[in-house]
Design a protein around this motif. Structure first.
Motif, short mmCIF file in Angstrom:
data_model
loop_
_atom_site.label_atom_id
_atom_site.label_comp_id
_atom_site.label_asym_id
_atom_site.label_seq_id
_atom_site.Cartn_x
_atom_site.Cartn_y
_atom_site.Cartn_z
N ARG A 20 10.74 -14.35 14.31
CA ARG A 20 9.72 -15.25 14.85
C ARG A 20 8.50 -15.23 13.92
N HIS A 21 7.81 -16.36 13.89
CA HIS A 21 6.64 -16.46 13.02
C HIS A 21 5.56 -15.46 13.38
N ASP A 22 5.35 -15.20 14.67
CA ASP A 22 4.32 -14.24 15.06
C ASP A 22 4.64 -12.84 14.53
N GLN A 23 5.91 -12.51 14.41
CA GLN A 23 6.30 -11.20 13.87
C GLN A 23 5.98 -11.13 12.38
N VAL A 24 6.24 -12.20 11.66
CA VAL A 24 5.94 -12.24 10.23
C VAL A 24 4.43 -12.17 10.02
N LEU A 25 3.66 -12.90 10.84
CA LEU A 25 2.20 -12.81 10.75
C LEU A 25 1.72 -11.38 10.97
N ARG A 26 2.28 -10.72 11.96
CA ARG A 26 1.91 -9.33 12.26
C ARG A 26 2.24 -8.43 11.07
N ASP A 27 3.41 -8.61 10.48
CA ASP A 27 3.81 -7.80 9.32
C ASP A 27 2.84 -7.98 8.15
N ILE A 28 2.50 -9.24 7.88
CA ILE A 28 1.60 -9.52 6.76
C ILE A 28 0.21 -8.97 7.04
N THR A 29 -0.25 -9.08 8.26
CA THR A 29 -1.55 -8.53 8.63
C THR A 29 -1.58 -7.02 8.40
N LYS A 30 -0.49 -6.34 8.76
CA LYS A 30 -0.41 -4.89 8.53
C LYS A 30 -0.44 -4.57 7.04
N ILE A 31 0.30 -5.33 6.26
CA ILE A 31 0.30 -5.11 4.80
C ILE A 31 -1.12 -5.27 4.27
N LYS A 32 -1.81 -6.34 4.71
CA LYS A 32 -3.18 -6.56 4.25
C LYS A 32 -4.10 -5.42 4.66
N GLU A 33 -3.89 -4.86 5.86
CA GLU A 33 -4.69 -3.71 6.30
C GLU A 33 -4.46 -2.51 5.40
N HIS A 34 -3.23 -2.32 4.95
CA HIS A 34 -2.93 -1.21 4.06
C HIS A 34 -3.56 -1.39 2.68
N LEU A 35 -3.94 -2.61 2.37
CA LEU A 35 -4.56 -2.91 1.08
C LEU A 35 -6.07 -3.04 1.19
N THR A 36 -6.69 -2.38 2.17
CA THR A 36 -8.13 -2.53 2.38
C THR A 36 -8.95 -2.17 1.14
N ASP A 37 -8.46 -1.23 0.35
CA ASP A 37 -9.17 -0.87 -0.88
C ASP A 37 -8.92 -1.89 -1.99
N HIS A 38 -8.00 -2.81 -1.75
CA HIS A 38 -7.64 -3.82 -2.74
C HIS A 38 -7.67 -5.21 -2.12
N LYS A 39 -8.77 -5.54 -1.46
CA LYS A 39 -8.86 -6.82 -0.73
C LYS A 39 -8.66 -8.01 -1.65
N SER A 40 -9.17 -7.92 -2.88
CA SER A 40 -9.00 -9.07 -3.78
C SER A 40 -7.53 -9.27 -4.12
N VAL A 41 -6.80 -8.19 -4.25
CA VAL A 41 -5.36 -8.28 -4.50
C VAL A 41 -4.66 -8.89 -3.29
N ALA A 42 -4.99 -8.43 -2.11
CA ALA A 42 -4.37 -8.94 -0.89
C ALA A 42 -4.61 -10.43 -0.74
N SER A 43 -5.82 -10.89 -1.06
CA SER A 43 -6.12 -12.32 -0.91
C SER A 43 -5.42 -13.16 -1.95
N GLU A 44 -4.98 -12.56 -3.05
CA GLU A 44 -4.20 -13.28 -4.06
C GLU A 44 -2.72 -13.35 -3.68
N LEU A 45 -2.26 -12.42 -2.86
CA LEU A 45 -0.85 -12.37 -2.47
C LEU A 45 -0.58 -13.15 -1.20
N PHE A 46 -1.51 -13.05 -0.25
CA PHE A 46 -1.36 -13.67 1.07
C PHE A 46 -2.61 -14.51 1.33
N ILE A 47 -2.48 -15.80 1.24
CA ILE A 47 -3.61 -16.71 1.35
C ILE A 47 -3.69 -17.24 2.78
#
Length: 117
Positions: A20-47
């Protein structure tokens, strides 16, 4: 493919992996949270983006770059992970082929443009 795109949507990812799309959104949000020290990288990967559903509501989604897909696929295991990796690799290879074909059609200088006329 009328418009050349360099990303795929989280909706497409959900379809590719059979989730389901909501599950994929949740997964990507978690990945972005793990990249808090690399926010610029996260914003380049997941727009951050939106899409309009069938009832006209504007809902959130992500646009994933090739590197975003690669990172997302590392979180998946088993057959679904392998199938997703193959699907996104094929999709991005197709996009790269279109880019190369289009660049061959674009004149490199004004003189070349005149020769093509």
């Amino acid at each position: 493919m009328n418009v050349l795109e360099k990303t795929i949507t989280s909706l497409e990812v959900a379809e590719m992996v059979g989730r389901r799309h909501d599950q994929v959104l949740r997964d990507i949000t978690k990945i972005k949270e793990h990249l808090t020290d690399h926010k610029s990288v996260a914003s380049e990967l997941f727009i951050d983006s939106t899409y309009e559903d069938t009832s006209g509501r504007e809902l959130p989604c992500y646009l994933l770059t090739k590197r975003g897909c690669e990172l997302y696929s590392t979180r998946m295991t088993g057959a679904k992970g392998t199938q997703f990796a193959l699907a996104y690799i094929e999709r991005f290879n197709e996009m790269e082929t279109v880019i190369k074909e289009q660049s061959l059609k674009i004149p490199q200088s004004p003189q070349e443009a005149l020769r093509l006329m």
